[in-house]
Enzyme design. Structure first.
Site, short mmCIF file in Angstrom:
data_model
loop_
_atom_site.label_atom_id
_atom_site.label_comp_id
_atom_site.label_asym_id
_atom_site.label_seq_id
_atom_site.Cartn_x
_atom_site.Cartn_y
_atom_site.Cartn_z
N ASN A 190 1.55 -1.27 0.26
CA ASN A 190 0.49 -0.28 -0.11
C ASN A 190 1.18 1.10 -0.11
O ASN A 190 -0.11 2.36 0.31
CB ASN A 190 -0.72 0.44 1.06
CG ASN A 190 -0.28 0.01 2.52
OD1 ASN A 190 1.02 0.10 2.62
ND2 ASN A 190 -1.27 -0.10 3.86
N ARG A 245 3.14 7.42 11.47
CA ARG A 245 2.92 6.87 12.74
C ARG A 245 2.80 8.71 13.94
O ARG A 245 3.83 8.55 13.59
CB ARG A 245 3.88 5.62 12.87
CG ARG A 245 3.30 4.59 12.53
CD ARG A 245 2.46 3.78 12.80
NE ARG A 245 1.96 2.74 12.68
CZ ARG A 245 1.90 2.24 11.01
NH1 ARG A 245 0.87 2.88 9.81
NH2 ARG A 245 1.94 0.97 10.67
N GLN A 285 -5.15 3.30 18.40
CA GLN A 285 -6.34 3.28 17.65
C GLN A 285 -6.95 1.94 17.76
O GLN A 285 -6.45 0.99 17.87
CB GLN A 285 -4.99 2.82 15.79
CG GLN A 285 -4.60 4.20 15.21
CD GLN A 285 -4.54 3.74 13.83
OE1 GLN A 285 -3.78 4.43 13.28
NE2 GLN A 285 -4.13 2.89 13.37
N HIS A 333 -7.61 6.05 10.31
CA HIS A 333 -6.53 5.77 9.13
C HIS A 333 -6.45 4.70 8.36
O HIS A 333 -6.99 3.47 8.46
CB HIS A 333 -5.86 4.66 9.96
CG HIS A 333 -4.21 3.98 9.83
ND1 HIS A 333 -3.05 3.43 10.58
CD2 HIS A 333 -3.11 3.77 8.08
CE1 HIS A 333 -2.41 3.17 10.01
NE2 HIS A 333 -2.29 3.28 9.04
P1 NDP Z 1 9.89 1.47 3.59
O1 NDP Z 1 10.97 0.70 4.49
O2 NDP Z 1 9.75 1.55 1.79
O3 NDP Z 1 10.57 2.72 3.92
C1 NDP Z 1 11.21 3.69 5.12
C2 NDP Z 1 12.35 4.29 5.06
O4 NDP Z 1 12.60 5.27 6.08
C3 NDP Z 1 13.52 4.24 4.30
O5 NDP Z 1 13.97 4.42 3.28
C4 NDP Z 1 14.45 3.96 6.23
O6 NDP Z 1 15.53 4.51 5.18
C5 NDP Z 1 13.98 5.22 6.63
N1 NDP Z 1 13.89 5.62 7.89
C6 NDP Z 1 14.65 4.66 9.07
N2 NDP Z 1 14.78 5.28 9.79
C7 NDP Z 1 15.14 6.96 9.90
C8 NDP Z 1 15.11 7.57 10.64
N3 NDP Z 1 15.16 7.72 11.22
N4 NDP Z 1 15.04 8.85 9.60
C9 NDP Z 1 15.40 9.37 8.59
N5 NDP Z 1 14.19 8.12 7.01
C10 NDP Z 1 14.85 6.68 8.01
O7 NDP Z 1 8.41 1.98 3.95
P2 NDP Z 1 7.62 2.76 3.10
O8 NDP Z 1 8.21 3.72 2.52
O9 NDP Z 1 6.82 1.25 2.56
O10 NDP Z 1 6.36 2.72 4.68
C11 NDP Z 1 7.07 3.60 5.30
C12 NDP Z 1 6.45 3.72 6.78
O11 NDP Z 1 5.08 4.65 6.70
C13 NDP Z 1 5.39 2.01 7.35
O12 NDP Z 1 6.63 2.32 8.47
C14 NDP Z 1 4.44 2.98 8.09
O13 NDP Z 1 4.56 3.37 10.10
C15 NDP Z 1 3.68 4.07 7.45
N6 NDP Z 1 2.82 3.30 6.36
C16 NDP Z 1 1.97 4.22 6.60
C17 NDP Z 1 0.99 3.30 6.05
C18 NDP Z 1 -0.88 4.27 6.40
O14 NDP Z 1 -1.69 3.71 6.22
N7 NDP Z 1 -0.98 5.45 6.51
C19 NDP Z 1 0.81 2.27 4.66
C20 NDP Z 1 1.94 2.02 4.66
C21 NDP Z 1 3.01 3.00 5.40
P3 NDP Z 1 16.72 3.01 5.30
O15 NDP Z 1 17.19 3.38 3.35
O16 NDP Z 1 18.06 3.04 5.75
O17 NDP Z 1 15.78 1.90 5.01
#
Ligand code: NDP
Length: 395
Positions: free
Chosen positions: A147, A285, A314, A333
Site C-alpha cells: 500500500n 505513525r 487506534q 487510518h
Molecule cells: P520503506 O521501508 O520503503 O521506507 C522507510 C524509509 O525510512 C527507508 O528509506 C528508511 O531508510 C527510512 N528511515 C528509517 N529510519 C529513519 C530515520 N530515523 N530517519 C529517516 N529515515 C529513516 O517503508 P514504506 O515507505 O513502505 O513505509 C514507511 C512507513 O509508512 C511504514 O513503516 C509505516 O509506518 C507507514 N505506513 C503507513 C501506512 C498508512 O496506511 N498510513 C501504510 C503503509 C505504511 P533506509 O534507507 O535506511 O532503509
C-alpha cells in the site's frame, strides 16, 4: 494444524457486503523498482471487494480451513477480556492490520505460548514489540510495498487539502454558504513552496515523484541517500538530518517507520524551528510527533496545518485532541486500506501464510524479524532498543 487469529476492523455500519462504487480495480503488473506483486498459489476473493473488515476475513477462510487449519476472526482487541486475549494463548499465527492494530506487547507475547508468526496485513509492524519478538524467536512479516503508493496518494491529497484550505471551504458549501473570503483567507498555491519528506523509502520517494510536477522545490532526509541519478532527476535537495530539513521547508510529509530513532522526532523544539505557517502531513505513525506539541503549535498559529491518518492509540478516544484542534485535515487510518490496497495485502498475507505453513522461506523483503534478529526490510528500516517501540511501551 495451526490456529490463525485474525484481527480486523468492524464491518460497515450499513452492512456487509457494501454496494461497491466501481465494478473492478485496475490490474497492476508490478511495483516501481521491480519488486513483484504478491504471488500466492491462488486467491478466493474478487479484487476490489472489502476484505479488511471482519466479514471480509482477508479472503482467507476457504484456504485455511480446506488445509485443516483453524481461523478465528475478531475485531474485539482491547483489554484482558477481549476475544483477542482469550484466543491468544494457543494461537500459532496472529494477523492484524495497522489500521486496527492488535498491539502485541511483551506481556501478550509472553501469554501467547504457541505463537510463531506475527503477520502484518499492510506495512508497519511497530504495533508488535519487536524486542520481545526477537527474544522469543518469533517471525514478524509484513506485505512490503502493498500500500505504499496508496499512502503516497493520500499524502499528496492531504498536502493540497491543507495548503489550499479545502476542508474549511467544503464546510462552507455544505453549510449553505458562499463565503469566498472566508475560504481563501488561508488558501495558497503549493507552486514554488519548499516541500520535504522525512524518509525517502517506498512511500517517501513516491510522494516526492508525485509532488515534482507541482513545480515545488523538493527536499528530503533519510538515513541513506538516494542514488545520484534520482536526486538529479527530481532536483531534490538532501538534508543530513531532520532538523536541517524541518527549518528549510514549508511542507513536511513524514514517511519513516516508527522505531527508536523516530519516536517523538517532531517535538516542541523541532516544530518551533520550522518556518511560521508550515504544514505537517504525517501518514507514517502518530508517535513520530508529540501529540500535544502539534496541538499547541496549531493553536498558536506557528503551524498553519496538520494532516494525516495515523493516531495513537487506534482507535483514538472520542476526546483525542487531534479530533478538535484547529486547521487539521485528519482522516482515520485509511490511506493504506483502499479497496485497491486490500486486494494486494490480502494476497500477500496468503502468500506469507502459504510459505509459513509449508515450512518454506518467506520472501526476504517481507521479513521484519526472523531468526532472533531484525531481518529483510526490518534490518534495513528499523532499529531496536528499550522503550522506543510502541509495542514495547504497552500503551
Ligand atoms: P520503506 O521501508 O520503503 O521506507 C522507510 C524509509 O525510512 C527507508 O528509506 C528508511 O531508510 C527510512 N528511515 C528509517 N529510519 C529513519 C530515520 N530515523 N530517519 C529517516 N529515515 C529513516 O517503508 P514504506 O515507505 O513502505 O513505509 C514507511 C512507513 O509508512 C511504514 O513503516 C509505516 O509506518 C507507514 N505506513 C503507513 C501506512 C498508512 O496506511 N498510513 C501504510 C503503509 C505504511 P533506509 O534507507 O535506511 O532503509
Amino acid at each position: 494444524m495451526a490456529k490463525v487469529l485474525l484481527v480486523l476492523y468492524p464491518d460497515p455500519v450499513s452492512g456487509y457486503p457494501p454496494v461497491y462504487a466501481r465494478d473492478s480495480i485496475p490490474v497492476l503488473h508490478g511495483y516501481p523498482g521491480g519488486q513483484t506483486l504478491p504471488s500466492p498459489s491462488a486467491i478466493d476473493f474478487t479484487p476490489g471487494e472489502l476484505l479488511g473488515c471482519v466479514s471480509g476475513e482477508l479472503g482467507l477462510r476457504d484456504f485455511l480451513e480446506s488445509n485443516g487449519h483453524q481461523l478465528v476472526v475478531t475485531s474485539d482487541k482491547e483489554g484482558p477480556d477481549s476475544e483477542f486475549e482469550r484466543e491468544l494463548p494457543d494461537a500459532d499465527v496472529v494477523i492484524s492490520q495497522p489500521f486496527w492494530p492488535a498491539y502485541l506487547t511483551a506481556e501478550r507475547i509472553a501469554k501467547a505460548k504457541n505463537l510463531k508468526l506475527a503477520l502484518t496485513a499492510g506495512i508497519g509492524s511497530d504495533h508488535v514489540d519487536l524486542d520481545a519478538a526477537i527474544a522469543r524467536g518469533l517471525t514478524v512479516a509484513e506485505v512490503t510495498f502493498c500500500n505504499s503508493i496508496s499512502v503516497a496518494e493520500h499524502a499528496v491529497m492531504q498536502i493540497l487539502a491543507l495548503v489550499r484550505n479545502f476542508i474549511a471551504s467544503h464546510q462552507w458549501v455544505t453549510d449553505g454558504g458562499w463565503n469566498i473570503a472566508d475560504c481563501v483567507e488561508r488558501a495558497y498555491d503549493v507552486e514554488g513552496m519548499d516541500v520535504g519528506v522525512i524518509a525517502a523509502g517506498r512511500i517517501g520517494l513516491a510522494t516526492l515523484r508525485r509532488m515534482a510536477p507541482f513545480d515545488v522545490n523538493l527536499h528530503y532526509f533519510d538515513t541513506r541517500r538516494l542514488p545520484d541519478a534520482v536526486e538529479k532527476e527530481l532536483n531534490v535537495t538532501y538534508h543530513p538530518d531532520a532538523a536541517s530539513l524541518a527549518r528549510s521547508v514549508d511542507v513536511v510529509s513524514i514517511h519513516a517507520p516508527l522505531h527508536p530513532q523516530t519516536y517523538h522526532l517532531f517535538d516542541e523544539k523541532l516544530i518551533a524551528s520550522m518556518r511560521r505557517g508550515s504544514y505537517i502531513v504525517n501518514t507514517a505513525r502518530a508517535e513520530i510527533c508529540v501529540r500535544d506539541a502539534v496541538v499547541a503549535a496549531l493553536k498558536s498559529g506557528h503551524l498553519a496545518g496538520y494532516a494525516g491518518d495515523v493516531w495513537y492509540p487506534q482507535p483514538p478516544p472520542s476526546d483525542h485532541p487531534w479530533r478538535s484542534m484547529p486547521n487539521e485535515a485528519m482522516t482515520p487510518h485509511v490511506s493504506g486500506t483502499t479497496l485497491s490496497a486490500q486486494a494486494r495485502y490480502a494476497a500477500g498475507a496468503r502468500e506469507i501464510l502459504e510459505d509459513f505453513l509449508s515450512d518454506k522461506a518467506i520472501r526476504d523483503e517481507y521479513l521484519i524479524v526472523s531468526g532472533g534478529g531484525l531481518a529483510g526490510t526490518g534490518a534495513a528500516s528499523y532499529t531496536t532498543g528499550s522503550g522506543a517501540s510502541p509495542g514495547s511501551s504497552g500503551k
